[in-house]
Design an enzyme around this catalytic site. Structure first.
Site, PDB file in Angstrom:
ATOM      1  N   LYS A   8       0.857  -1.183   0.000  1.00 11.57           N
ATOM      2  CA  LYS A   8       0.000   0.000   0.000  1.00 11.57           C
ATOM      3  C   LYS A   8       0.890   1.228   0.000  1.00 11.57           C
ATOM      4  CE  LYS A   8      -4.510   0.639   0.052  1.00 11.57           C
ATOM      5  NZ  LYS A   8      -5.452  -0.170  -0.719  1.00 11.57           N
TER       6      LYS A   8
ATOM      7  N   VAL B  56     -18.540   2.068  -5.941  1.00 11.95           N
ATOM      8  CA  VAL B  56     -18.836   0.653  -5.701  1.00 11.95           C
ATOM      9  C   VAL B  56     -20.243   0.486  -5.123  1.00 11.95           C
ATOM     10  CG1 VAL B  56     -18.177  -1.420  -4.428  1.00 11.95           C
ATOM     11  CG2 VAL B  56     -16.414   0.054  -5.409  1.00 11.95           C
TER      12      VAL B  56
ATOM     13  N   TYR C 254     -22.930   2.341  -5.268  1.00 11.16           N
ATOM     14  CA  TYR C 254     -24.051   2.590  -6.186  1.00 11.16           C
ATOM     15  C   TYR C 254     -24.145   1.484  -7.234  1.00 11.16           C
ATOM     16  CZ  TYR C 254     -27.727   5.241  -8.387  1.00 11.16           C
ATOM     17  OH  TYR C 254     -28.963   5.623  -8.851  1.00 11.16           O
TER      18      TYR C 254
END
Length: 339
Positions: free
Chosen positions: A78, A178, A180
């Site tokens: 990350k 994501v 919706y």
């Protein structure tokens, strides 16, 4: 810093500071046993440097677990770029970050995350090939939603005895890209939708387009439903909220939903089935990893189907062992990562 790394079993932590562009970046590489580390780049403001480092380490660990259980030849990493109040040239900042990635010689591949976009990835791609989710590769959000939808069906089968979602009451918290997209798929499946979002415009859109019922953000967790789908910020399942849940299962796209693993144990004791977040929301990672390798959309869609199979496996183990699915998922991932 080393204590944090040892606790998370982190392999490497890289820091970069470029006064010319304002870049202050952290790359955490958690585990590369299965392949090069892959994980998104966050561009957010943090209260202090330690908070940013902790965030990068925590998320990198989650990416290792996610990649392992998704069946990908990838490790977990990350990146965090600390956002300052003003940046003269955003493109130059992300190009500088691209040079940082290139210096790692393929150990880490970056992607879109909170606060970044495909346009930012395009800037990074000017300096390194170790980047995905560029404009040419497309938005991974629909594929995350596809995987979550498949996971909700597997969860319904395990908890309610059928994967037919028609007539079920599903509460979606968070209507971003994501959330919706997931709500659209649930609507098509005949679900009774309850929705909440801090953006009133997104809620209104769901009312008009999907026939959703709006619920105040603070009340959604206590609203009776069959399945709660957290799709916003992490940490919503904590000591204060878990006792208020009135659902049969929790299955959503948000990362780091649990404040601690003990919260999953409490849900298990209450008969609430929990879909481990890094398993059910792995569709986006699958998409960016396989697109980066040049795989076809057909191959990607086929791989997404494994999400529901993995969840079904985890639920079976959890039932047999009388343990939370979160504990089972962690044990399976750690076996793959550490032997």
């Amino acid at each position: 810093m080393f204590a944090m790394m040892e606790t998370a079993r982190l392999e490497a932590l890289h820091l970069a500071n470029d006064p010319v562009t304002g870049l202050k970046a952290i790359i955490a590489i958690h585990n590369t046993r299965l392949g090069p580390a892959l994980g998104g780049c966050r561009y957010l403001a943090y209260p202090d440097d330690e908070s940013a480092i902790r965030d990068a380490i925590r998320l990198a660990q989650g990416m290792s677990y996610k990649a392992a259980l998704a069946g990908l030849d990838q490790g977990g990493g990350k990146a965090v770029i600390i956002r300052c109040a003003h940046v003269d040239n955003r493109a130059a900042l992300f190009e500088a970050f691209g040079r940082m990635i290139e210096s790692l010689k393929g150990q880490y591949i970056t992607a879109v995350d909170s606060g970044t976009s495909s346009a930012d990835m395009d800037c990074i791609a000017q300096q390194t090939q170790h980047v995905t989710s560029t404009s040419a590769e497309g938005d991974p959000s629909p594929h995350t939603a596809m995987g979550v939808f498949a996971g909700i069906r597997a969860t319904a089968q395990a908890r309610l005895g059928s994967d037919d979602l028609e007539g079920l009451r599903v509460a979606v918290q968070g209507l971003g890209h994501v959330g919706y997209a997931l709500a659209e798929q649930l609507h098509a499946a005949g679900v009774e939708l309850l929705v909440s979002d801090l953006d009133a415009g997104r809620v209104q859109l769901a009312i008009e387009q999907l026939g959703a019922q709006p619920v105040a953000s603070g009340a959604l967790l206590t609203t009776p439903c069959d399945i709660l789908a957290p799709c916003g910020l992490g940490g919503i399942l904590n000591a204060q909220t878990v006792g208020q849940l009135r659902c049969a299962a929790v299955a959503g796209a948000a990362n780091n939903q649990l404040a601690s693993t003990e919260i999953a144990d409490e849900m298990e004791a209450r008969g609430i089935l929990y879909a481990p977040d890094y398993v059910i929301n792995s569709g986006g990672l699958i998409y960016v990893a396989l697109r980066h390798r040049g795989e076809s959309l057909t191959a990607i869609t086929s791989h997404l189907a494994r999400i529901s199979l993995r969840l079904t496996e985890i639920y079976a183990h959890a039932q047999a062992d009388k343990r939370s699915p979160a504990r089972v998922a962690d044990a399976l991932a750690e076996r793959l990562l550490y032997g």
